[in-house]
Design a protein around this motif. Structure first.
Motif, PDB file in Angstrom:
ATOM      1  N   ALA A 222     -47.583  -7.625  -0.534  1.00  0.00           N
ATOM      2  CA  ALA A 222     -48.069  -7.184  -1.845  1.00  0.00           C
ATOM      3  C   ALA A 222     -47.671  -8.159  -2.943  1.00  0.00           C
ATOM      4  O   ALA A 222     -48.455  -8.432  -3.860  1.00  0.00           O
ATOM      5  N   SER A 223     -46.456  -8.696  -2.840  1.00  0.00           N
ATOM      6  CA  SER A 223     -45.999  -9.660  -3.846  1.00  0.00           C
ATOM      7  C   SER A 223     -46.759 -10.968  -3.735  1.00  0.00           C
ATOM      8  O   SER A 223     -47.038 -11.627  -4.748  1.00  0.00           O
ATOM      9  N   LYS A 224     -47.087 -11.370  -2.522  1.00  0.00           N
ATOM     10  CA  LYS A 224     -47.852 -12.593  -2.339  1.00  0.00           C
ATOM     11  C   LYS A 224     -49.245 -12.456  -2.959  1.00  0.00           C
ATOM     12  O   LYS A 224     -49.748 -13.382  -3.599  1.00  0.00           O
ATOM     13  N   VAL A 225     -49.858 -11.289  -2.767  1.00  0.00           N
ATOM     14  CA  VAL A 225     -51.194 -11.059  -3.325  1.00  0.00           C
ATOM     15  C   VAL A 225     -51.146 -11.010  -4.841  1.00  0.00           C
ATOM     16  O   VAL A 225     -51.905 -11.699  -5.534  1.00  0.00           O
ATOM     17  N   LEU A 226     -50.216 -10.199  -5.375  1.00  0.00           N
ATOM     18  CA  LEU A 226     -50.115 -10.063  -6.824  1.00  0.00           C
ATOM     19  C   LEU A 226     -49.591 -11.344  -7.469  1.00  0.00           C
ATOM     20  O   LEU A 226     -49.838 -11.589  -8.661  1.00  0.00           O
ATOM     21  N   GLY A 227     -48.900 -12.159  -6.698  1.00  0.00           N
ATOM     22  CA  GLY A 227     -48.349 -13.394  -7.236  1.00  0.00           C
ATOM     23  C   GLY A 227     -49.393 -14.356  -7.751  1.00  0.00           C
ATOM     24  O   GLY A 227     -49.096 -15.238  -8.564  1.00  0.00           O
ATOM     25  N   VAL A 228     -50.626 -14.183  -7.311  1.00  0.00           N
ATOM     26  CA  VAL A 228     -51.719 -15.012  -7.804  1.00  0.00           C
ATOM     27  C   VAL A 228     -51.867 -14.856  -9.319  1.00  0.00           C
ATOM     28  O   VAL A 228     -52.262 -15.789 -10.024  1.00  0.00           O
ATOM     29  N   PHE A 229     -51.517 -13.676  -9.821  1.00  0.00           N
ATOM     30  CA  PHE A 229     -51.680 -13.397 -11.244  1.00  0.00           C
ATOM     31  C   PHE A 229     -50.427 -13.699 -12.062  1.00  0.00           C
ATOM     32  O   PHE A 229     -50.423 -13.501 -13.284  1.00  0.00           O
ATOM     33  N   ALA A 230     -49.375 -14.173 -11.406  1.00  0.00           N
ATOM     34  CA  ALA A 230     -48.118 -14.422 -12.101  1.00  0.00           C
ATOM     35  C   ALA A 230     -48.253 -15.368 -13.295  1.00  0.00           C
ATOM     36  O   ALA A 230     -47.632 -15.136 -14.340  1.00  0.00           O
ATOM     37  N   PRO A 231     -49.061 -16.445 -13.213  1.00  0.00           N
ATOM     38  CA  PRO A 231     -49.169 -17.341 -14.371  1.00  0.00           C
ATOM     39  C   PRO A 231     -49.701 -16.660 -15.632  1.00  0.00           C
ATOM     40  O   PRO A 231     -49.439 -17.127 -16.746  1.00  0.00           O
ATOM     41  N   LEU A 232     -50.413 -15.547 -15.448  1.00  0.00           N
ATOM     42  CA  LEU A 232     -50.958 -14.844 -16.607  1.00  0.00           C
ATOM     43  C   LEU A 232     -49.879 -14.128 -17.412  1.00  0.00           C
ATOM     44  O   LEU A 232     -50.112 -13.723 -18.555  1.00  0.00           O
ATOM     45  N   LEU A 233     -48.696 -13.979 -16.807  1.00  0.00           N
ATOM     46  CA  LEU A 233     -47.620 -13.276 -17.497  1.00  0.00           C
ATOM     47  C   LEU A 233     -46.970 -14.124 -18.584  1.00  0.00           C
ATOM     48  O   LEU A 233     -46.332 -13.588 -19.491  1.00  0.00           O
ATOM     49  N   GLY A 234     -47.132 -15.441 -18.489  1.00  0.00           N
ATOM     50  CA  GLY A 234     -46.451 -16.335 -19.418  1.00  0.00           C
ATOM     51  C   GLY A 234     -46.628 -15.986 -20.879  1.00  0.00           C
ATOM     52  O   GLY A 234     -45.641 -15.815 -21.609  1.00  0.00           O
ATOM     53  N   PRO A 235     -47.867 -15.840 -21.374  1.00  0.00           N
ATOM     54  CA  PRO A 235     -48.052 -15.508 -22.788  1.00  0.00           C
ATOM     55  C   PRO A 235     -47.440 -14.164 -23.176  1.00  0.00           C
ATOM     56  O   PRO A 235     -46.906 -14.017 -24.287  1.00  0.00           O
ATOM     57  N   LEU A 236     -47.507 -13.179 -22.266  1.00  0.00           N
ATOM     58  CA  LEU A 236     -46.934 -11.864 -22.565  1.00  0.00           C
ATOM     59  C   LEU A 236     -45.418 -11.932 -22.649  1.00  0.00           C
ATOM     60  O   LEU A 236     -44.800 -11.338 -23.541  1.00  0.00           O
ATOM     61  N   VAL A 237     -44.832 -12.664 -21.706  1.00  0.00           N
ATOM     62  CA  VAL A 237     -43.379 -12.812 -21.716  1.00  0.00           C
ATOM     63  C   VAL A 237     -42.930 -13.575 -22.954  1.00  0.00           C
ATOM     64  O   VAL A 237     -41.943 -13.223 -23.603  1.00  0.00           O
ATOM     65  N   ARG A 238     -43.646 -14.632 -23.299  1.00  0.00           N
ATOM     66  CA  ARG A 238     -43.299 -15.414 -24.488  1.00  0.00           C
ATOM     67  C   ARG A 238     -43.307 -14.541 -25.741  1.00  0.00           C
ATOM     68  O   ARG A 238     -42.397 -14.613 -26.575  1.00  0.00           O
ATOM     69  N   LYS A 239     -44.321 -13.691 -25.850  1.00  0.00           N
ATOM     70  CA  LYS A 239     -44.411 -12.815 -27.027  1.00  0.00           C
ATOM     71  C   LYS A 239     -43.230 -11.861 -27.085  1.00  0.00           C
ATOM     72  O   LYS A 239     -42.672 -11.605 -28.156  1.00  0.00           O
ATOM     73  N   SER A 240     -42.821 -11.352 -25.918  1.00  0.00           N
ATOM     74  CA  SER A 240     -41.699 -10.420 -25.876  1.00  0.00           C
ATOM     75  C   SER A 240     -40.387 -11.113 -26.222  1.00  0.00           C
ATOM     76  O   SER A 240     -39.578 -10.596 -26.996  1.00  0.00           O
ATOM     77  N   VAL A 241     -40.164 -12.299 -25.645  1.00  0.00           N
ATOM     78  CA  VAL A 241     -38.898 -12.998 -25.837  1.00  0.00           C
ATOM     79  C   VAL A 241     -38.707 -13.438 -27.283  1.00  0.00           C
ATOM     80  O   VAL A 241     -37.595 -13.387 -27.820  1.00  0.00           O
ATOM     81  N   TRP A 242     -39.784 -13.864 -27.929  1.00  0.00           N
ATOM     82  CA  TRP A 242     -39.666 -14.367 -29.311  1.00  0.00           C
ATOM     83  C   TRP A 242     -40.075 -13.320 -30.351  1.00  0.00           C
ATOM     84  O   TRP A 242     -40.234 -13.632 -31.521  1.00  0.00           O
ATOM     85  N   ARG A 243     -40.178 -12.071 -29.937  1.00  0.00           N
ATOM     86  CA  ARG A 243     -40.690 -11.033 -30.839  1.00  0.00           C
ATOM     87  C   ARG A 243     -39.832 -10.872 -32.087  1.00  0.00           C
ATOM     88  O   ARG A 243     -40.341 -10.736 -33.189  1.00  0.00           O
TER      89      ARG A 243
END
Length: 282
Positions: A222-243
Motif C-alpha cells: 500500500a505504501s509503495k502504491v501511495l508513494g507515487v503521490f508523495a511528491p505532491l505533499l511537498g507544497p502542503l508540507v511547506r505551507k504547514s512548516v512555514w505557516r
C-alpha cells in the motif's frame, strides 16, 4: 551523576563491561521477523567507529539487538523495566552473559553519567512511554559529544496512516486500540503514545541532536502504491512548516530541516522510521 530512580534495584551506575571473546557476528536472519531491529543493527554496524564503541540499548526486550552488537565486538549493555515474570515483551530468557540493568524506568531520569556512551539505540519503545520529553533528553544526555542515537518507532506519517486518519480520524498504530477491559496497569503494553514527528524533531533539536539520516525499515504494498503521490505533499508540507513564520523569524534552519525530514521518502513509505541522530560535538 544522577541518583537512580527508586524502581531500580541498583544504587550505583553500571560499570563498563568488556565485550565477550570474539565469536562471529550474529546472522542477520535472526531479525527477519522484526525489520526495525535488523535495520537498527545494520545502521550501527555501518558507523565508521564500529565496533570500538560503548553502546546503551534503552528497553532491550529479548536482548536480540544487544546480543548481535556484542557478538560483533561492541561493548554494549541494555536496560529493562519489568521483572522476568511480569515482562509482556520478552519471549525468551536473556543469555547470562548479556549485561542488562533491570528496573530502569524510561519515563524518569536514568542512572547513567553524562557522556557515558558512544551509541544509544532504542527500537519500538518510545510509543509505549508517557514521557517523550524525558526519554529523548536522557538518551542524548548520556551520549558523548559526536555520539549517535539510533531510534525506531511506529511511523504515523506513512501515507496509508495519513489516509486512514483522513478517512477515520484514527492513525494506523501497528497495534489494536486499548479497550475498556484493559487494566490501567497494562497501559504501557499498547502503542498509546505514538510519537508525532514534528514534536520528536523539536525535542531532538532542543537537546542538541540533529537527524543525520532516515532509513526505511519495511515498505508494504500500500505504501509503495501511495508513494507515487508523495511528491505532491511537498507544497502542503511547506505551507504547514512555514505557516507561523512571523512568530519566530529566527528559526529558519530549524524549519528547513523539519521540512527536509517531513518530505523524506522513507517517512512517506516506511512502516517504522529509523533515525540516525548525531549529538553536537561541542
Amino acid at each position: 551523576m544522577l541518583t537512580p530512580m527508586s524502581s531500580s534495584p541498583s544504587t550505583s551506575p553500571p560499570t563498563t563491561t568488556p565485550p565477550p571473546a570474539a565469536p562471529p557476528a550474529q546472522d542477520p536472519a535472526a531479525f527477519d521477523d522484526a525489520p526495525w531491529r535488523r535495520t537498527a543493527v545494520s545502521v550501527i554496524r555501518a558507523l565508521p567507529e564500529f565496533p570500538g564503541v560503548d553502546v546503551l540499548e534503552l528497553g532491550c526486550g529479548d536482548g536480540l539487538v544487544l546480543e548481535a552488537l556484542r557478538h560483533s565486538g561492541a561493548n554494549a549493555r541494555g536496560t529493562t523495566f519489568r521483572s522476568r515474570d511480569d515482562d509482556y515483551i520478552r519471549k525468551r530468557d536473556h543469555p547470562e552473559d548479556l549485561p542488562i540493568d533491570h528496573g530502569v524506568d524510561l519515563n524518569v531520569p536514568i542512572p547513567y553519567d553524562d557522556a557515558s556512551f558512544d551509541v544509544v539505540v532504542s527500537t519500538e519503545v518510545i510509543e509505549h512511554l508517557d514521557n517523550h520529553r524525558n526519554f529523548v533528553t536522557e538518551a542524548l544526555r548520556v551520549l558523548r559529544p559526536g555520539g549517535v542515537f539510533v531510534l525506531t518507532s511506529v511511523n504515523l506519517h506513512r501515507l496509508p496512516s495519513r489516509l486512514a486518519f483522513f478517512l477515520t480520524g484514527t492513525h494506523l498504530m501497528k497495534h489494536r486500540l486499548i479497550t475498556e477491559s484493559v487494566a490501567l496497569s497494562r497501559m504501557e503494553e499498547f502503542h498509546h503514545r505514538c510519537v508525532d514527528f514534528p514534536l520528536l524533531h523539536w525535542l531532538i533539536w532542543q537537546n542538541g541532536g540533529r537527524i543525520e539520516a532516515m532509513t526505511e525499515t519495511h515498505v508494504q504494498t500500500a505504501s509503495k502504491v501511495l508513494g507515487v503521490f508523495a511528491p505532491l505533499l511537498g507544497p502542503l508540507v511547506r505551507k504547514s512548516v512555514w505557516r507561523h513564520r512571523r512568530d519566530a523569524p529566527d528559526d529558519e534552519a530549524y524549519r528547513r530541516d523539519l521540512y527536509r525530514c517531513l518530505t523524506d521518502r522513507s517517512l512517506a513509505r516506511s512502516e517504522q522510521f529509523c533515525l540516525t541522530i548525531r549529538k553536537a560535538r561541542a
